[in-house]
Structures are given as C-alpha cells and as structure tokens.
Motif scaffolding. Structure first.
Motif, PDB file in Angstrom:
ATOM      1  N   PHE A 116       0.847  -1.194   0.000  1.00 12.51           N
ATOM      2  CA  PHE A 116       0.000   0.000   0.000  1.00 12.51           C
ATOM      3  C   PHE A 116       0.879   1.239   0.000  1.00 12.51           C
ATOM      4  N   ARG A 117       0.272   2.328  -0.399  1.00 13.07           N
ATOM      5  CA  ARG A 117       0.931   3.623  -0.346  1.00 13.07           C
ATOM      6  C   ARG A 117       0.532   4.294   0.956  1.00 13.07           C
ATOM      7  N   ALA A 118       1.520   4.616   1.788  1.00 10.64           N
ATOM      8  CA  ALA A 118       1.241   5.188   3.116  1.00 10.64           C
ATOM      9  C   ALA A 118       0.547   6.538   2.984  1.00 10.64           C
ATOM     10  N   GLY A 119      -0.318   6.859   3.989  1.00  9.96           N
ATOM     11  CA  GLY A 119      -1.066   8.119   3.952  1.00  9.96           C
ATOM     12  C   GLY A 119      -0.225   9.330   4.282  1.00  9.96           C
ATOM     13  N   GLU A 120       0.920   9.115   4.948  1.00  9.17           N
ATOM     14  CA  GLU A 120       1.779  10.230   5.298  1.00  9.17           C
ATOM     15  C   GLU A 120       3.226   9.769   5.189  1.00  9.17           C
ATOM     16  N   PRO A 121       4.152  10.719   5.042  1.00 11.00           N
ATOM     17  CA  PRO A 121       5.561  10.348   4.952  1.00 11.00           C
ATOM     18  C   PRO A 121       6.068   9.796   6.265  1.00 11.00           C
ATOM     19  N   LEU A 122       7.090   8.954   6.177  1.00 16.09           N
ATOM     20  CA  LEU A 122       7.766   8.494   7.378  1.00 16.09           C
ATOM     21  C   LEU A 122       8.643   9.624   7.923  1.00 16.09           C
ATOM     22  N   PRO A 123       9.051   9.522   9.153  1.00 12.55           N
ATOM     23  CA  PRO A 123       9.822  10.626   9.747  1.00 12.55           C
ATOM     24  C   PRO A 123      11.097  10.962   8.971  1.00 12.55           C
ATOM     25  N   HIS A 124      11.717   9.978   8.334  1.00 14.25           N
ATOM     26  CA  HIS A 124      12.992  10.229   7.648  1.00 14.25           C
ATOM     27  C   HIS A 124      12.806  10.579   6.178  1.00 14.25           C
ATOM     28  N   ALA A 125      11.555  10.602   5.677  1.00  9.31           N
ATOM     29  CA  ALA A 125      11.300  10.804   4.244  1.00  9.31           C
ATOM     30  C   ALA A 125      10.378  11.997   4.042  1.00  9.31           C
ATOM     31  N   THR A 126      10.333  12.449   2.766  1.00 11.41           N
ATOM     32  CA  THR A 126       9.467  13.575   2.416  1.00 11.41           C
ATOM     33  C   THR A 126       8.270  13.136   1.586  1.00 11.41           C
ATOM     34  N   ASN A 127       8.357  11.957   0.949  1.00 14.82           N
ATOM     35  CA  ASN A 127       7.267  11.450   0.115  1.00 14.82           C
ATOM     36  C   ASN A 127       6.591  10.270   0.788  1.00 14.82           C
ATOM     37  N   ARG A 128       5.357  10.079   0.407  1.00 14.03           N
ATOM     38  CA  ARG A 128       4.649   8.915   0.940  1.00 14.03           C
ATOM     39  C   ARG A 128       5.276   7.651   0.398  1.00 14.03           C
ATOM     40  N   PRO A 129       5.711   6.755   1.274  1.00  7.59           N
ATOM     41  CA  PRO A 129       6.439   5.572   0.807  1.00  7.59           C
ATOM     42  C   PRO A 129       5.496   4.485   0.293  1.00  7.59           C
ATOM     43  N   LEU A 130       6.047   3.632  -0.575  1.00  6.53           N
ATOM     44  CA  LEU A 130       5.365   2.399  -0.954  1.00  6.53           C
ATOM     45  C   LEU A 130       5.810   1.332   0.032  1.00  6.53           C
ATOM     46  N   VAL A 131       4.840   0.721   0.688  1.00  5.41           N
ATOM     47  CA  VAL A 131       5.147  -0.185   1.790  1.00  5.41           C
ATOM     48  C   VAL A 131       4.705  -1.596   1.430  1.00  5.41           C
ATOM     49  N   ARG A 132       5.593  -2.547   1.702  1.00  8.28           N
ATOM     50  CA  ARG A 132       5.213  -3.960   1.635  1.00  8.28           C
ATOM     51  C   ARG A 132       5.239  -4.468   3.061  1.00  8.28           C
ATOM     52  N   ALA A 133       4.104  -5.101   3.489  1.00  5.50           N
ATOM     53  CA  ALA A 133       3.968  -5.399   4.922  1.00  5.50           C
ATOM     54  C   ALA A 133       3.342  -6.764   5.152  1.00  5.50           C
ATOM     55  N   MET A 134       3.533  -7.245   6.406  1.00  4.86           N
ATOM     56  CA  MET A 134       2.929  -8.492   6.881  1.00  4.86           C
ATOM     57  C   MET A 134       1.900  -8.133   7.935  1.00  4.86           C
ATOM     58  N   LEU A 135       0.703  -8.682   7.837  1.00  3.54           N
ATOM     59  CA  LEU A 135      -0.399  -8.399   8.780  1.00  3.54           C
ATOM     60  C   LEU A 135      -0.635  -9.601   9.685  1.00  3.54           C
ATOM     61  N   GLN A 136      -1.084  -9.297  10.915  1.00  5.36           N
ATOM     62  CA  GLN A 136      -1.460 -10.371  11.833  1.00  5.36           C
ATOM     63  C   GLN A 136      -2.507  -9.834  12.808  1.00  5.36           C
ATOM     64  N   THR A 137      -3.509 -10.641  13.098  1.00  4.32           N
ATOM     65  CA  THR A 137      -4.541 -10.312  14.101  1.00  4.32           C
ATOM     66  C   THR A 137      -4.372 -11.283  15.268  1.00  4.32           C
ATOM     67  N   PHE A 138      -4.115 -10.736  16.449  1.00  2.00           N
ATOM     68  CA  PHE A 138      -3.885 -11.581  17.628  1.00  2.00           C
ATOM     69  C   PHE A 138      -5.206 -12.032  18.226  1.00  2.00           C
ATOM     70  N   PRO A 139      -5.162 -13.044  19.101  1.00  2.00           N
ATOM     71  CA  PRO A 139      -6.413 -13.588  19.685  1.00  2.00           C
ATOM     72  C   PRO A 139      -7.264 -12.534  20.395  1.00  2.00           C
ATOM     73  N   GLY A 140      -6.653 -11.531  20.972  1.00  2.00           N
ATOM     74  CA  GLY A 140      -7.430 -10.504  21.679  1.00  2.00           C
ATOM     75  C   GLY A 140      -8.039  -9.486  20.750  1.00  2.00           C
ATOM     76  N   GLY A 141      -7.788  -9.554  19.475  1.00  2.00           N
ATOM     77  CA  GLY A 141      -8.346  -8.605  18.506  1.00  2.00           C
ATOM     78  C   GLY A 141      -7.377  -7.525  18.096  1.00  2.00           C
ATOM     79  N   ASP A 142      -6.247  -7.422  18.786  1.00  2.00           N
ATOM     80  CA  ASP A 142      -5.251  -6.437  18.377  1.00  2.00           C
ATOM     81  C   ASP A 142      -4.668  -6.835  17.016  1.00  2.00           C
ATOM     82  N   ARG A 143      -4.282  -5.812  16.226  1.00  3.47           N
ATOM     83  CA  ARG A 143      -3.702  -6.048  14.908  1.00  3.47           C
ATOM     84  C   ARG A 143      -2.295  -5.460  14.847  1.00  3.47           C
ATOM     85  N   LEU A 144      -1.425  -6.200  14.150  1.00  2.00           N
ATOM     86  CA  LEU A 144      -0.048  -5.756  13.970  1.00  2.00           C
ATOM     87  C   LEU A 144       0.248  -5.673  12.478  1.00  2.00           C
ATOM     88  N   LEU A 145       0.868  -4.570  12.074  1.00  2.00           N
ATOM     89  CA  LEU A 145       1.351  -4.405  10.703  1.00  2.00           C
ATOM     90  C   LEU A 145       2.828  -4.067  10.799  1.00  2.00           C
TER      91      LEU A 145
END
Length: 459
Positions: A116-145
């Motif tokens: 996905f294309r991030a909605g805002e730049p990362l702290p070290h960058a000026t442009n919105r980065p293209l991000v490749r990520a791994m998703l996980q939903t834990f048993p309690g419902g919390d989500r990690l990206l």
C-alpha cells in the motif's frame, strides 16, 4: 523509386520477419530478466520483514500488548530500522503505537501480505512511501502491521524496466535501419544487373555489369554474368562468322551448278557432254551435302548426346586403323606415315568419334605438310594420362592463329583453294570437349604437332 522497390522486395520482407522473431526473443528475455530481478529484490525485502515480524510476534507472546509496543518504540528509535514501518491497533483500529498515525484505509485483510501507499511520509522521508507489509490479528483482537519502505526497490525495478524497454526500442530501430540499408544495397545491385540486361536487350551484347571492387558475393555474381556475356558475345560472333563463311563457301558451288544447269537447259542434247555436266553437278552437290553433314555432326557432338556410347578403347588400335586408311593417300603425296609409342593407351570414350578426330588430324597433316616429308602418330601414357599426337614437318601454323583454326569454316588464305571445308578441326575440338580432353598445339621445328590429352580411363 528505389525506396519503393526496397520496401516491396522479398529481402526486406524476410528482414522484417527476422526482426519480428528477434524482437519476440529479446522481449521474452528482457521480461524474464525484469521479473527475475523484481522477484529477487522483493524476496530479499520479504525475508527481512518476516524476520522482524517473528521478533515482534515473539515479544507479544512473551509480554503481551505492552511488551510489543515497547519493542516497536525501541525499533523506531534505532537508525538501522529507519526503513521499517510499524503500527499496532486495538480491535476498533485505534492506533496504540508505531510510526504510522493510522491504520491504512486500503488494507482490509486481517492477515497475510499486502502492499500500500502510506497516507503520510515516514519521519525520515518527504514522500509517501510504498510499503510492503505483513499483517497479523492476535487472539485478543489487536492487529499488527510490520513492513518495509520499498520505494527504492520499486524505483530500481522501474529503472530496469525503462532501460530494457529503451534497449529493446533501440534494437528495433537499429535492426529496422540496418535491414533497410542492407535491402537497399541488395536491391541496388539487382537493379544494376536489371539495367544492364535492359541495355543489352536494347543495344546489344557490348554492355557489362559494373563492378564495385568490394569482392563480395555480388561482385562475384557480376563477374560470372560478365564472363557469360563475353562467352555469348564470342559465340554470336562465331555464328555470324559461320553464316558469312557458309554463304561464301556455298556461293561458288551453287553458282557453278546453276550455270551448268542453265547451259544444259539451253544447249542441244549431247549425250557425253551431258553426262560430264551432270557428274560435275553431282560432285558439287555432294560437297555441299558434306558441309551440312559435318555441321550436323558437330552439333550432335556438342550436345553430348554421344556419351552413352562411351567405353574403354585402345588409342593404339584406333591410330593404327587411321594410318592404314590414309597410307595410300600419304604414299601418293610422297609422305611417310608411321605409328610409334606405347602398345596400349586406354581411354574412356566413343570409338567412332575418336577415330574421326584422329583421321582429321592425319588428313590435315598429309595435306598441309611438306611434300615428301613425314607424319608421325604417337601414342603415350604421360603421368597416368593417355596422350595421342600427330606431328608433321610442314610450314606449321603461326601462334596467333592457333585459336582461330578451330572455328568453323576458318581456312588460312593459302588453303582457300585446296580441297576441304574448314570444319575438320572444329570437329576435333568438339570431340575433345565431349571427352574432356585438352588440345595442345606445339611447334615441331619444323612443322606442327597436335596433342590430345585425355583423362585417365574409368576402371
């Protein structure tokens, strides 16, 4: 005009087919290289993401949500993880930690890989980065990206793609220009040959195809065609000469015959005189018929139709028969006629034609040799090749006329009024060509020597 002929030529069409085939191969190769490069770059990024994801998942299992958030804050603070992207949200998607302020709106899956294309730049960058990520939903419902900024990798892949497209386009352009130039050159040489052919048809055989001095295959074709035109011009000259000579040699006997017949028509019938007149007319007609018979025989020999009668024959036997046949004529001229040489000289050929060729040489030697001289017929095996020669001790033939005497009806000036029709040596030359034999004319000091070099017999 030349460009139109170039574009219409079969060579250009074949060049286009070759370019198309080459283009498909190059495109397939470049596509493979691009996909392989892109896959390799992304696989390296995915291994790093999976390693980081495993660490964070272990932290969540050991210390729960608070331990996971603490580890993410630690990662964000380290420069070596500056390209990493993290976010942890509760079941309501409210951000709990990470360097993204909100869960990406385009990411709807609960787990697995995503880009996905991030909605805002990362702290070290000026442009919105293209991000490749791994998703996980834990048993309690919390989500990690957990992901990585792959903008540089994506730009690298784009550069490779652009370079490949540019190279492919350049190759197509170069190949297209080269094919046009090569085809234009080919069409130009063909058109040169066609122009010469048209000039020959309009004005005669004196035109020749121009050579460019490149010594390539086109120059060789032009040289061969020019040699062929030289040969045709020579043959046409010989045909004209034959026509002139036929007209010259037939005019006299035909005129005599007409005069005799006209005399017989107007004169009173006298038995004995009529008999003499008719006899002389028949003799002249026989001479004319012999000329046409000789011409027909030479033509038949030159068609090589007689090769079916080839067999192994002994030149010594043939020469002995010729000498026996002309012995009386030689004795009448006071000429000594002999046969010398080996006892057996074998050749593969037509016995009758070889007999005629030797007979013509012997007849010429007796007629044009020195009165009271000698004629020698020699049979030899020289370096494995059968050779027969006929030598006399007469005045001979000047070197400048050696080639001329084999032409039909050619007769030297001092021989014009001696019996003969100028076809004897033409027949010898035709027999030699049929047998792939070489004729050699040598000065016999004094006199002339004809040599016929045959090929070794086929066993």
């Amino acid at each position: 005009m030349l460009l139109v002929k170039t574009l219409r030529s079969s060579t250009f069409k074949q060049a286009l087919i070759a370019i198309g085939t080459f283009g498909m191969i190059v495109s397939a190769l470049f596509t493979y290289v691009y996909l392989s490069t892109s896959s390799y770059v992304r696989s390296r990024s995915d291994r790093g993401i999976m390693t980081e994801y495993s660490s964070l998942e272990s932290a969540y299992e050991r210390s729960g949500r608070d331990g996971l958030i603490a580890l993410i804050k630690q990662r964000i603070a380290e420069k070596s993880f500056a390209d990493n992207v993290y976010i942890v949200v509760d079941p309501s998607l409210a951000a709990l930690g990470g360097n993204l302020t909100a869960w990406p709106s385009t990411v709807t899956a609960a787990r697995g890989w995503t880009e996905f294309r991030a909605g805002e730049p990362l702290p070290h960058a000026t442009n919105r980065p293209l991000v490749r990520a791994m998703l996980q939903t834990f048993p309690g419902g919390d989500r990690l990206l957990v992901g990585k900024d792959i903008s540089d990798l994506d730009r690298f892949a784009d550069q490779i793609k652009t370079a490949m497209i540019s190279v492919a386009a350049l190759l197509f352009v170069v190949a297209g220009v080269a094919s046009v130039l090569v085809t234009r050159r080919t069409v130009g040489r063909i058109e040169s040959i066609n122009a010469t052919s048209r000039a020959i048809m309009r004005s005669g055989l004196d035109k020749r195809i121009p050579l460019r001095g490149s010594h390539d295959e086109w120059d060789r074709v032009a040289e061969n065609l020019n040699l062929m035109l030289d040969r045709i011009e020579t043959l046409m000259g010989e045909v004209r000469q034959v026509s002139d000579n036929v007209a010259h040699d037939l005019r006299t006997p035909l005129t005599r015959m007409r005069g005799r017949l006209e005399k017989a028509y107007h004169a009173q019938r006298i038995g004995e005189d009529d008999q003499i007149l008719i006899g002389d007319t028949i003799a002249d007609l026989d001479a004319v018929l012999r000329i046409f018979s000789s011409l027909t025989r030479i033509a038949q020999i030159e068609t090589q139709a007689r090769k079916g009668a080839f067999r192994t024959v002994n030149l010594v036997e043939i020469a002995s028969e010729v000498v026996e046949l002309y012995d009386a004529a030689a004795e009448q001229e006071g000429t000594r006629l002999t046969v010398v040489g080996d006892r057996q000289v074998l050749v593969t050929g037509d016995r009758d034609l070889i007999f005629d060729a030797i007979a013509n040489l012997v007849d010429n030697a007796i007629k044009h040799g020195r009165a009271g001289g000698k004629v020698v017929v020699a049979n030899e095996n020289i370096d494995g090749r059968p050779v027969i020669s006929v030598a006399d001790d007469g005045p001979g033939i000047p070197a400048g006329e050696h080639e001329q005497v084999f032409k039909r009806f050619y007769r030297r000036e001092h021989c014009r009024y001696t019996p003969g029709n100028g076809l004897g040596l033409s027949l010898v030359a035709a027999v030699a060509r049929l047998h792939d034999a070489r004729i050699e004319m040598l000065d016999n000091l004094p006199g002339l020597k004809f040599k016929l070099w045959f090929s070794a017999p086929i066993r």
